[in-house]
Design a protein around this motif. Structure first.
Motif, PDB file in Angstrom:
ATOM      1  N   PRO A 131     -14.037  66.286  87.273  1.00  0.00           N
ATOM      2  CA  PRO A 131     -13.168  66.698  88.138  1.00  0.00           C
ATOM      3  C   PRO A 131     -12.283  67.758  87.580  1.00  0.00           C
ATOM      4  O   PRO A 131     -11.848  67.683  86.281  1.00  0.00           O
ATOM      5  N   LYS A 132     -11.707  68.643  88.033  1.00  0.00           N
ATOM      6  CA  LYS A 132     -10.534  69.572  87.798  1.00  0.00           C
ATOM      7  C   LYS A 132      -9.277  68.897  88.525  1.00  0.00           C
ATOM      8  O   LYS A 132      -9.070  68.276  89.393  1.00  0.00           O
ATOM      9  N   GLU A 133      -8.077  69.308  87.959  1.00  0.00           N
ATOM     10  CA  GLU A 133      -6.628  68.802  88.156  1.00  0.00           C
ATOM     11  C   GLU A 133      -6.591  69.241  89.874  1.00  0.00           C
ATOM     12  O   GLU A 133      -6.962  70.355  90.450  1.00  0.00           O
ATOM     13  N   GLY A 134      -6.329  68.256  90.517  1.00  0.00           N
ATOM     14  CA  GLY A 134      -6.125  68.437  92.096  1.00  0.00           C
ATOM     15  C   GLY A 134      -7.091  67.730  92.839  1.00  0.00           C
ATOM     16  O   GLY A 134      -7.043  67.936  94.323  1.00  0.00           O
ATOM     17  N   ASP A 135      -8.402  67.564  92.190  1.00  0.00           N
ATOM     18  CA  ASP A 135      -9.594  67.242  93.110  1.00  0.00           C
ATOM     19  C   ASP A 135      -9.150  65.712  93.621  1.00  0.00           C
ATOM     20  O   ASP A 135      -8.258  64.805  92.971  1.00  0.00           O
ATOM     21  N   THR A 136      -9.800  65.449  94.872  1.00  0.00           N
ATOM     22  CA  THR A 136      -9.593  64.124  95.276  1.00  0.00           C
ATOM     23  C   THR A 136     -10.824  63.592  94.952  1.00  0.00           C
ATOM     24  O   THR A 136     -12.167  63.753  95.213  1.00  0.00           O
TER      25      THR A 136
END
Lengths: 338, 338
Positions: free
Chosen positions: B146-151
């Motif tokens: 994931p990247k930052e902010g992914d759910t």
């Protein structure tokens, strides 16, 4: 101004697509604005993805709007130009749609691409050296990523994607097994397209029979699968996939009509530590130059000799398209417009 | 020689696993050969994968042989040693099985690992800082990436894998949504484990209700899903997955009993260009050092405070295991053996 015959989407399918979803109209081509060119289409490409666009439901692409010209890839010749980069007589590939002419803003990125017909016939830029060929390339090279000696399988084996897949996989030292409908197609696959074996799904018509036939055709199991169809054929292939195998998922024809299309045993993904990846080739434009170069060389050197089924005249497009959805075509389905 | 109580697999399940599949026996521990050590187990780990081993059918691992001690991870203390690298009193992790003692050829690669209990309680080496924790790490870091902010969403949220997953995903700036059974577990997930939201599958008990609850809990859709369960919950999650989303598939509890467990709409893999990948963490030993280091730090600094459900005594193992398969445990299921 030339008269342009066009096919519009008139109404959306209720279940199976039918000819009355389409409507044939005529219109004069408009005068060109600055930077525009007028392209006379020589061939229209018919492709399974178009069925998805006919639905209103959420899909990976916008729905085809009602009352507008059906989208579609085309090859043709520039017959009038107000763009300095294009001259009358240039052969071009574009997304001209289901019509005889298109007016193109030729400076828009990706709108038109000039092609060289010295070694590659113009029509092949809609097939082996076009979107279907690049689709096969991406699925094989970027998702399946086979090593020499791997066994790879492709459904719809004699279609535009399948035939390119076979040539690309043979060039990488794979054992290539196809699945197609009918003895003629299977014979063509092994004798002309380089498949090591081809299984007739009309003979091996259920999961058990297909899995048995796959076991014989793939004695070392299956390392990679290129999925053009979905449904019970995919279920059968999954039963023969090896540990760490890969599935490139690019079409699920069987599902476009809205019928439920489950995967019977997804636990196999875990049991065999498989990877399944869906993709749309238009989202990977970065691979097109490399892919087209390899595909052009395969065609130019005769290693890939794709077959075409050609309908004549724009009015024949709907029936040809409906036949494609049922597997009636043999090789790349085109409509000749000149 | 100490008496060693052991649980054997006596017969294979017909459908659902039952207590009578197991058999309790006693035996003296044998004398040690050169390089061997005798480990007294403090805790036995119970894990869903064991259900798969009980079947005869082809799975990713060899079947558990009948009449032999059930396999399982254990932590304990060296009580006798004929190996220069291990001293009496060393705390060790191994695969000692469902028994009170094991005799280990301590030089075999991966057979035993010494652990430090200064900051991490011994039992956690079977959970958050052991196989389940590394499982969460691999699925999140190597597959979902994931990247930052992914759910990201995880099923069996309060289990050993789910709780580690939450801490690891929060450390990467994700929105983390859990799925668990019961109000107590959901409350614990959000209040103690750092989940941003947790959905009770007993309240939202079908695909439609679950999909609706997910829509509310994941207003920006779902970018990554860690699948521990399979079946209808996975179907519901797939309806909310974003374009280019990833599913790490590490368990399909719902399918272990042999009931058919289809995936309702695999066409979504194509429509959303998803990637689904199955994995088994023991095949990726190269990541264990990095993963264990991060997990140990999260536990040592109190950012991951895993809950345990502890059964007492080896005779209680079968019932505790059957309860685990039905979601009766709350956090990591262990059996205390001292």
């Amino acid at each position: 101004m030339p008269i342009n015959q066009q096919i519009l989407l008139d109404n959306r399918p209720q279940g199976e697509a039918v000819a009355s979803n389409f409507k044939l109209v005529s219109a004069e081509t408009p005068a060109l604005a600055d930077d525009q060119v007028l392209v006379r289409h020589h061939y229209l490409s018919l492709d399974p993805y178009m069925r998805g666009r006919m639905n209103e439901s959420k899909s990976y692409a916008a729905s085809q709007p009602l009352g507008e010209v059906m989208i579609g890839g085309t090859v043709g010749e520039v017959v009038e130009s107000r763009n300095a980069k294009y001259a009358v007589g240039d052969k071009v590939v574009g997304m001209g749609g289901w019509q005889e002419y298109s007016v193109v803003d030729a400076n828009a990125p990706g709108a038109l691409r000039k092609v060289d017909t010295t070694h590659v016939p113009l029509s092949h830029y809609l097939g082996a050296v076009g979107m279907p060929g690049v689709t096969a390339w991406y699925g094989l090279v970027k998702i399946i990523a086979p090593k020499e000696g791997d066994t790879v399988v492709v459904s719809a084996a004699t279609g535009a994607v399948g035939s390119a897949f076979a040539a690309l996989a043979k060039a990488r030292g794979c054992r290539v097994v196809g699945i197609a409908g009918g003895a003629d197609k299977c014979k063509y696959a092994t004798e002309e397209l380089g498949f090591d074996a081809c299984i007739d799904y009309k003979v091996h018509g259920d999961v058990k029979a297909m899995a048995k036939a796959l076991k014989e055709a793939c004695p070392n199991g299956i390392d990679g699968y290129f999925e053009n169809v979905g449904g019970w054929i995919m279920d059968a292939v999954m039963l023969r996939m090896n540990a760490f195998s890969r599935i490139a998922l690019c079409g699920m024809i069987a599902g476009y009509d809205g019928a439920p299309l489950p995967m019977s045993n997804p636990a196999l993904i875990l049991i065999n530590r498989m990877k399944i990846e869906g993709f749309i080739v238009s989202e990977h434009m970065e691979v097109w130059p490399d892919a087209l170069k390899e595909l052009g060389t395969l065609v130019g050197t005769g290693k890939l000799r794709p077959r075409e089924t050609i309908a004549q005249g724009i009015a024949a497009a709907p029936e040809a398209f409906l036949g494609l959805l049922k597997g009636k075509n043999f090789g790349k389905q085109l409509v000749k417009l000149i």
